[in-house]
Design an enzyme around this catalytic site. Structure first.
Site, PDB file in Angstrom:
ATOM      1  N   ARG A   1      40.258  34.920  41.091  1.00 22.45           N
ATOM      2  CA  ARG A   1      39.307  35.559  42.026  1.00 22.45           C
ATOM      3  C   ARG A   1      39.015  36.996  41.619  1.00 22.45           C
ATOM      4  NH1 ARG A   1      42.467  32.017  45.014  1.00 22.45           N
ATOM      5  NH2 ARG A   1      44.079  33.598  45.236  1.00 22.45           N
TER       6      ARG A   1
ATOM      7  N   GLU B   1      54.040  36.103  46.002  1.00 25.74           N
ATOM      8  CA  GLU B   1      54.471  35.820  47.373  1.00 25.74           C
ATOM      9  C   GLU B   1      54.988  34.379  47.500  1.00 25.74           C
ATOM     10  OE1 GLU B   1      51.286  36.509  50.117  1.00 25.74           O
ATOM     11  OE2 GLU B   1      52.604  36.457  51.861  1.00 25.74           O
TER      12      GLU B   1
HETATM   13  P1  AMP Z   1      51.201  39.546  44.846  1.00 26.26           P
HETATM   14  O1  AMP Z   1      51.549  39.408  43.396  1.00 26.26           O
HETATM   15  O2  AMP Z   1      52.304  39.159  45.759  1.00 26.26           O
HETATM   16  O3  AMP Z   1      50.617  40.892  45.153  1.00 26.26           O
HETATM   17  O4  AMP Z   1      50.061  38.457  45.131  1.00 26.26           O
HETATM   18  C1  AMP Z   1      48.737  38.702  44.798  1.00 26.26           C
HETATM   19  C2  AMP Z   1      48.084  37.525  44.133  1.00 26.26           C
HETATM   20  O5  AMP Z   1      48.390  36.302  44.787  1.00 26.26           O
HETATM   21  C3  AMP Z   1      46.580  37.681  44.189  1.00 26.26           C
HETATM   22  O6  AMP Z   1      46.028  37.216  42.966  1.00 26.26           O
HETATM   23  C4  AMP Z   1      46.156  36.830  45.358  1.00 26.26           C
HETATM   24  O7  AMP Z   1      44.986  36.124  45.067  1.00 26.26           O
HETATM   25  C5  AMP Z   1      47.308  35.869  45.607  1.00 26.26           C
HETATM   26  N1  AMP Z   1      47.817  35.926  46.992  1.00 26.26           N
HETATM   27  C6  AMP Z   1      49.056  36.320  47.379  1.00 26.26           C
HETATM   28  N2  AMP Z   1      49.209  36.225  48.709  1.00 26.26           N
HETATM   29  C7  AMP Z   1      48.039  35.769  49.184  1.00 26.26           C
HETATM   30  C8  AMP Z   1      47.564  35.494  50.502  1.00 26.26           C
HETATM   31  N3  AMP Z   1      48.329  35.644  51.594  1.00 26.26           N
HETATM   32  N4  AMP Z   1      46.288  35.059  50.639  1.00 26.26           N
HETATM   33  C9  AMP Z   1      45.493  34.905  49.539  1.00 26.26           C
HETATM   34  N5  AMP Z   1      45.879  35.145  48.280  1.00 26.26           N
HETATM   35  C10 AMP Z   1      47.151  35.579  48.089  1.00 26.26           C
END
Ligand code: AMP
Length: 181
Positions: free
Chosen positions: A64, A101
């Site tokens: 995205r 996450e």
């Molecule tokens: P992080 O590495 O934990 O910051 O997660 C960010 C990445 O995971 C991004 O590329 C987001 O598209 C995806 N992502 C993580 N959590 C979510 C969420 N709650 N909703 C949508 N996309 C998420």
């Protein structure tokens, strides 16, 4: 951008509870991108925050982050570099593992994608724990660039990713922010 505009944009982000795992609220930006005005205003806000800031290139994170990053690169008149999931890039790559996450993953960048010393604006749809963005920063640095700034459509501040990036000296901008995870 004022609160009224932010609230207007926020209504286009679809919240999907328990996806892809129980307890996660997935913030779906595809519904924001489907709305012409919502998409344009999001891109303009993210690009607008980094005009006249000496940015040389824009990097987008698979997948995205490509949609936003490509549009922002065009808005800023800069080139675009792809930070891709493992195994997608055809030439020699650097690779970084990271936990997100809801799992573990790997991202890659072409070793020659960033001219030495380039100031790269990192873009993704959302920052949660910051694991993905931090891995992308490491890749860009290994490729010879620096990351003075990062832009996200959405910040989940309770997960601490934006703070972690700021602690590393990255200027973090987000259009929307949602409490909780
Ligand atoms: P992080 O590495 O934990 O910051 O997660 C960010 C990445 O995971 C991004 O590329 C987001 O598209 C995806 N992502 C993580 N959590 C979510 C969420 N709650 N909703 C949508 N996309 C998420």
């Amino acid at each position: 951008m004022n609160d009224l505009v932010r609230n207007d944009l926020a209504q286009y982000v679809r919240a999907i509870p328990d996806y892809p795992r129980k307890g996660i609220i997935f913030r779906d930006v595809t519904t924001l991108f489907c709305n012409a005005s919502g998409f344009r205003r999001t891109v303009e806000a993210m690009a607008g925050a980094f005009r006249e800031r000496g940015i040389d290139m824009v990097a987008g994170i698979d997948a995205r982050g490509f949609i936003l990053g490509g549009a922002i690169a065009v808005e800023l008149g800069k080139g675009f570099v792809a930070v891709r999931k493992r195994g997608k890039l055809p030439a020699e790559v650097y690779r970084e593992e990271y936990s997100l996450e809801y799992g573990v993953d790997e991202v890659e960048i072409h070793v020659d994608a960033v001219p030495a010393g380039s100031r790269v604006l990192l873009v993704d749809d959302l920052i949660a724990t910051g694991g993905t963005a931090m891995a992308a920063v490491k890749l860009i640095e290994r490729a010879g660039g620096t990351v003075p700034a990062a832009a996200f459509a959405i910040d989940l501040p309770d997960l601490g990713g934006a703070k972690g990036l700021r602690d590393k000296g990255v200027d973090v901008f987000s259009v929307l922010s949602f409490e909780g995870d």
